[in-house]
Scaffold this active site. Structure first.
Site, short mmCIF file in Angstrom:
data_model
loop_
_atom_site.label_atom_id
_atom_site.label_comp_id
_atom_site.label_asym_id
_atom_site.label_seq_id
_atom_site.Cartn_x
_atom_site.Cartn_y
_atom_site.Cartn_z
N LYS A 187 -4.35 3.81 2.73
CA LYS A 187 -5.42 3.04 2.08
C LYS A 187 -6.55 3.95 1.57
CE LYS A 187 -4.41 -1.17 4.70
NZ LYS A 187 -4.63 -1.84 5.98
N ASP A 212 -1.42 3.88 8.31
CA ASP A 212 -1.77 2.78 7.40
C ASP A 212 -3.15 3.05 6.75
OD1 ASP A 212 -1.47 -0.29 6.68
OD2 ASP A 212 -3.47 -0.06 7.52
N ILE A 254 -10.54 -8.59 0.88
CA ILE A 254 -11.83 -8.09 0.39
C ILE A 254 -11.63 -7.51 -1.02
CG2 ILE A 254 -13.78 -6.55 0.85
CD1 ILE A 254 -12.76 -6.31 3.74
N GLY A 279 -0.44 -11.37 17.75
CA GLY A 279 0.11 -11.20 16.40
C GLY A 279 -0.74 -10.30 15.52
N GLY A 317 -3.79 -10.33 7.20
CA GLY A 317 -3.40 -11.72 7.43
C GLY A 317 -2.81 -12.34 6.18
N GLU A 327 1.95 -4.99 15.24
CA GLU A 327 3.41 -5.05 15.12
C GLU A 327 4.05 -4.65 16.46
OE1 GLU A 327 5.01 -5.43 12.07
OE2 GLU A 327 3.22 -5.38 10.80
N VAL A 371 -5.49 -2.72 -0.20
CA VAL A 371 -6.55 -2.18 0.67
C VAL A 371 -7.52 -3.29 1.02
CG1 VAL A 371 -8.42 -0.50 0.90
CG2 VAL A 371 -6.43 0.06 -0.51
N GLY A 375 -7.13 -6.12 2.54
CA GLY A 375 -6.63 -7.51 2.52
C GLY A 375 -7.36 -8.34 1.48
N LYS A 422 0.82 -1.23 0.00
CA LYS A 422 0.00 0.00 0.00
C LYS A 422 0.84 1.27 0.00
CE LYS A 422 0.01 -1.49 4.50
NZ LYS A 422 -0.49 -2.51 5.36
N1 HSE Z 1 -1.56 -3.58 9.76
C1 HSE Z 1 -2.56 -3.69 8.76
C2 HSE Z 1 -3.91 -3.81 9.44
C3 HSE Z 1 -2.28 -4.88 7.89
O1 HSE Z 1 -3.97 -3.99 10.66
O2 HSE Z 1 -4.95 -3.68 8.79
C4 HSE Z 1 -3.05 -4.93 6.61
O3 HSE Z 1 -2.78 -3.85 5.77
#
Ligand code: HSE
Length: 404
Positions: A200, A196, A131, A182, A297, A185, A127, A129, A100
């Site tokens: 997106k 993030d 979907i 998990g 994921g 980060e 964007v 994941g 991204k």
């Molecule tokens: N760190 C991002 C999230 C990962 O939590 O959506 C997917 O882009």
């Protein structure tokens, strides 16, 4: 077989290899030939891993191999992904990415280069994941003028907010749990500060406008200042707090922002919990639609990359138009945008009548747990007007935007 390569064998890159291997039957049906991963580019050695036989450390081995037609770029970050992507596109190889940051920074340019070289730059996985929201906007909604996109596009923050809401956890506690599971980060800044989500919504806004929306110009606020008390108020108001990424077509241009917002029960985004993502898209003829699912994921994201690989394989040698030009889109002025605000006020510093005199006639919200303060929902006003009043106010504890 159509020969492919993977740039970057991390979580998503190894997921791409897994999806291609496990779903080869589906891929063969879709493409007629099947897809084979010939090379994996990574700096690491992966001793004892079967991937070693495909491993290369020099990108030019891939770029100069005429058999390779499609690259999956799952390196993340700007460099060297940008240089390596350009090399591939200039050699006429399609690139499918989950990156991204690179798409937000150079999407329009890379699409143009792909067009000039008869190949494709696809970024479904960047964007939401797994979907399929990008392909939906580019294909299924091409006939529409998109008026509004509003989404929960960051799984980490949605998980944290859900934990704070359901378990009464403090931000730090919920973040720690997300990290242990998990879902966050070790350095969570990009997620919790909204960066993030900002990238997106910049990508989605660019597709919406057909021009480039610069993510640096998008108002971005994260969730780090939210407290469990804020969420108690939200519950009392039968709302929840969501980190919304919004882009709206207004008379003055596109109004884009990322911020925590108090969302009401009637909004379908209210029910999106945990690491799930959802993007709601409003078309001028279509009305409202919403796309929901696993927004992050390994395998959901890898599946989206492979969806692009299949598309690239089916349209080999043909560039598919994506309306996104390098020219900058006109953005509306955030301080002039109007909405209601929820503000927490200390009783002994600001009386309810003083709040009404300052903000206009609004609604008072009280919590038994917090007897020394009250909440006040203002009437609609501009961001500028609210900020001027809020900053001057002695006794203001917190503020959250209300959904329009
Ligand atoms: N760190 C991002 C999230 C990962 O939590 O959506 C997917 O882009």
């Amino acid at each position: 077989m159509i020969e492919a390569a993977i740039y970057g064998y991390g979580n998503i890159g190894s997921g791409v290899a897994e999806v291609i291997e496990k779903n080869q039957d589906r891929i063969r049906k879709a493409t007629g030939e099947g897809v084979h991963v010939k090379y994996v580019l990574d700096l690491r050695e992966f001793e004892g891993d079967p991937v070693r036989e495909k491993l290369v450390h020099d990108v030019d081995v891939i770029v100069n191999d005429p058999e390779v037609k499609i690259i999956c770029e799952t390196m993340g970050g700007n460099e060297p992904a940008y240089t390596f992507t350009k090399k591939a596109l200039l050699a006429g190889k399609s690139v499918c990415t989950s990156n991204k940051e690179l798409v937000a920074n150079h999407g329009a340019e890379l699409i143009r280069i792909a067009k000039e070289h008869g190949c494709n730059y696809f970024f479904e996985a960047s964007v939401g994941g797994g979907i399929p929201v990008i392909r939906t906007i580019n294909n299924a909604l091409r006939q529409e003028h998109i008026l509004n996109i509003s989404g929960i596009v960051n799984g980490t923050t949605n998980y944290i907010l859900t934990k704070m809401e359901k378990n009464g956890a403090a931000f730090e506690e919920a973040l720690k749990e997300a990290q242990e599971k998990g879902f966050a980060e070790r350095n969570p800044e990009a997620d919790v500060e909204g960066y993030d989500a900002c990238r997106k919504i910049a990508i989605l806004s660019s597709l919406m406008s057909g021009k480039t929306v610069d993510y640096r110009e998008i108002y971005t606020e994260g969730i780090t200042k939210l407290t469990r008390e804020d969420l108690l108020y939200a519950k009392k108001m039968e709302r929840c707090v969501k980190l919304l990424a919004v882009s709206k077509l207004t008379q003055d241009g596109y109004l884009a922002m990322v911020a925590p917002v108090l969302v009401g029960r009637e909004n379908p985004l209210y029910n999106v919990e945990g690491v799930f993502n959802a993007v709601s898209v409003k078309g001028n003829m279509l009305g409202d639609t919403m796309y929901y699912g696993s927004g992050a994921g390994k395998l959901p994201t890898a599946s989206a990359v492979v969806a692009d690989v299949v598309e690239a394989a089916c349209f080999m040698g043909r560039h598919l138009t994506i309306e996104w030009e390098e020219e900058k889109a006109v953005l509306a002025d955030m301080p002039s945008s109007r909405r209601r605000f929820f503000v927490r006020l200390e009783k002994d510093k600001v009386s309810e009548s003083e709040a009404a005199a300052m903000f206009g006639v609004g609604t008072v919200v009280c919590l038994e747990e917090l007897p020394a303060e009250y909440g006040y929902i203002t009437p609609e006003m501009s961001e500028r007007e609210f900020a001027e009043k809020f900053e001057k106010l002695d006794g203001a504890v917190a503020r959250i935007r209300m959904e329009d």
